[in-house]
Design an enzyme around this catalytic site. Structure first.
Site, mmCIF file in Angstrom:
data_model
loop_
_atom_site.group_PDB
_atom_site.id
_atom_site.type_symbol
_atom_site.label_atom_id
_atom_site.label_comp_id
_atom_site.label_asym_id
_atom_site.label_seq_id
_atom_site.Cartn_x
_atom_site.Cartn_y
_atom_site.Cartn_z
ATOM 1 N N ASP A 1 -14.582 -40.216 -40.735
ATOM 2 C CA ASP A 1 -15.504 -40.857 -39.814
ATOM 3 C C ASP A 1 -15.400 -42.377 -39.928
ATOM 4 O O ASP A 1 -15.530 -42.944 -41.011
ATOM 5 C CB ASP A 1 -16.918 -40.376 -40.152
ATOM 6 C CG ASP A 1 -17.990 -40.939 -39.257
ATOM 7 O OD1 ASP A 1 -17.656 -41.673 -38.311
ATOM 8 O OD2 ASP A 1 -19.171 -40.644 -39.501
ATOM 9 N N LYS B 1 -23.206 -36.566 -21.163
ATOM 10 C CA LYS B 1 -24.545 -36.006 -20.982
ATOM 11 C C LYS B 1 -25.576 -36.829 -21.764
ATOM 12 O O LYS B 1 -25.348 -37.201 -22.908
ATOM 13 C CB LYS B 1 -24.572 -34.552 -21.438
ATOM 14 C CG LYS B 1 -23.693 -33.631 -20.593
ATOM 15 C CD LYS B 1 -23.764 -32.198 -21.074
ATOM 16 C CE LYS B 1 -22.872 -31.292 -20.223
ATOM 17 N NZ LYS B 1 -22.910 -29.883 -20.689
ATOM 18 N N ASP C 1 -12.621 -45.949 -19.227
ATOM 19 C CA ASP C 1 -12.563 -45.715 -17.784
ATOM 20 C C ASP C 1 -13.828 -45.030 -17.265
ATOM 21 O O ASP C 1 -13.877 -44.617 -16.103
ATOM 22 C CB ASP C 1 -11.333 -44.873 -17.433
ATOM 23 C CG ASP C 1 -11.334 -43.530 -18.136
ATOM 24 O OD1 ASP C 1 -11.598 -42.511 -17.476
ATOM 25 O OD2 ASP C 1 -11.079 -43.493 -19.349
ATOM 26 N N ASP D 1 -14.437 -40.935 -26.791
ATOM 27 C CA ASP D 1 -15.154 -39.842 -26.149
ATOM 28 C C ASP D 1 -16.438 -40.410 -25.545
ATOM 29 O O ASP D 1 -17.259 -40.984 -26.253
ATOM 30 C CB ASP D 1 -15.484 -38.766 -27.187
ATOM 31 C CG ASP D 1 -15.991 -37.477 -26.563
ATOM 32 O OD1 ASP D 1 -16.684 -37.559 -25.528
ATOM 33 O OD2 ASP D 1 -15.707 -36.398 -27.110
ATOM 34 N N GLU E 1 -7.994 -49.611 -35.712
ATOM 35 C CA GLU E 1 -8.147 -48.903 -34.439
ATOM 36 C C GLU E 1 -8.904 -47.609 -34.703
ATOM 37 O O GLU E 1 -8.479 -46.779 -35.512
ATOM 38 C CB GLU E 1 -6.808 -48.614 -33.772
ATOM 39 C CG GLU E 1 -6.988 -47.943 -32.410
ATOM 40 C CD GLU E 1 -5.726 -47.898 -31.563
ATOM 41 O OE1 GLU E 1 -5.642 -46.996 -30.708
ATOM 42 O OE2 GLU E 1 -4.829 -48.749 -31.747
#
Length: 250
Positions: free
Chosen positions: A131, A157, A189, A153, A79
């Site tokens: 990472d 933009k 979402d 995340d 995950e």
């Protein structure tokens, strides 16, 4: 805060776990590493328990990732960005014969899941504080049964889109690490990022989108545990997409 304060040690422990990744310039997929100040016990968990559950990418990977876990594990799932750990903990408890690797650079999220692991006596989770792109490159080929990316995340933009985790290069890296018929599950979402992910995965020859009808991506996966971020999105009227892809046979 004194020099012996465990919160100093927690920062040092997480720094050790992530410095190698950052030095190679792959830290662009995630933002901040730390939010509010850790409580004393959380800091102790970062300093003491996290090293027991972590592994070092500077060392060669085992030929079989199951070797990272206690005997009895028959497959390994990953995950990426587990947040508060709600989904990862639920999966680990529901599937004790599966080894789970949780990747999360955010120290507060790491502290939360460590507290749950300690309180619940969970033994089939291993953790990585760096990472995920580095982890995928390190993992042996065809070593993972599934990869989950849940409410990442979205970097909304346009100038930040290159920081989204889903990129052509990471799709290729996931394909390498997944076994044939392995799964990639994506929950988001933010419609734009869901469309972005669908575009990247469907143009890859390595993956097939499994949805046959709208409800296949509109409804949560069977047995899915809603995360804190998912509940927040629902309260705010945003409906998540649940995208499921299967690794095509090489």
């Amino acid at each position: 805060m004194t020099p012996d304060d465990p919160r100093d040690a927690s920062d040092a422990s997480l720094a050790d776990a992530t410095a190698d990744s950052a030095s190679r310039g792959h830290g662009s997929f995630f933002g901040r590493r730390k939010g509010h100040k850790l409580r004393a016990h959380q800091a102790e968990l970062i300093a003491d328990l996290l090293p027991q559950l972590s592994f070092d990418l500077a060392a060669p990977p085992p030929a079989d990732l199951r070797a990272l876990f206690e005997p009895g594990v028959d497959q390994v799932k990953l995950e990426i960005g587990f947040g508060g750990g709600e989904h990862l903990v639920a999966e680990a408890e529901a599937h004790p014969a599966t080894g789970f690797i949780g990747c999360e650079p955010y120290v507060n999220g790491m502290a939360k899941i460590l507290a749950q692991i300690e309180a619940r006596g969970i033994r089939n989770i291993r953790l990585f504080a760096g990472d995920a792109a580095e982890l995928l490159a390190w993992a042996p080929k065809a070593s993972l049964a599934r990869i989950d990316l849940i409410h990442p995340d979205p970097w909304p933009k346009r100038r930040h889109w290159k920081r989204r985790f889903v990129q052509d290069a990471t799709v290729t890296a996931m394909a390498r690490a997944l076994r044939d018929d392995g799964e990639f599950r994506f929950v988001c979402d933010i419609d734009d990022y869901s469309a972005w992910t669908l575009s990247h995965l469907t143009r890859s020859p390595d993956f097939a989108w499994t949805a046959e009808r709208a409800r296949d991506w509109q409804n949560p996966f069977a047995g899915y545990t809603m995360t804190r971020y998912g509940r927040k999105a629902e309260r705010e009227g945003r409906r998540a997409a649940y995208l499921h892809f299967q690794r095509n046979a090489a």
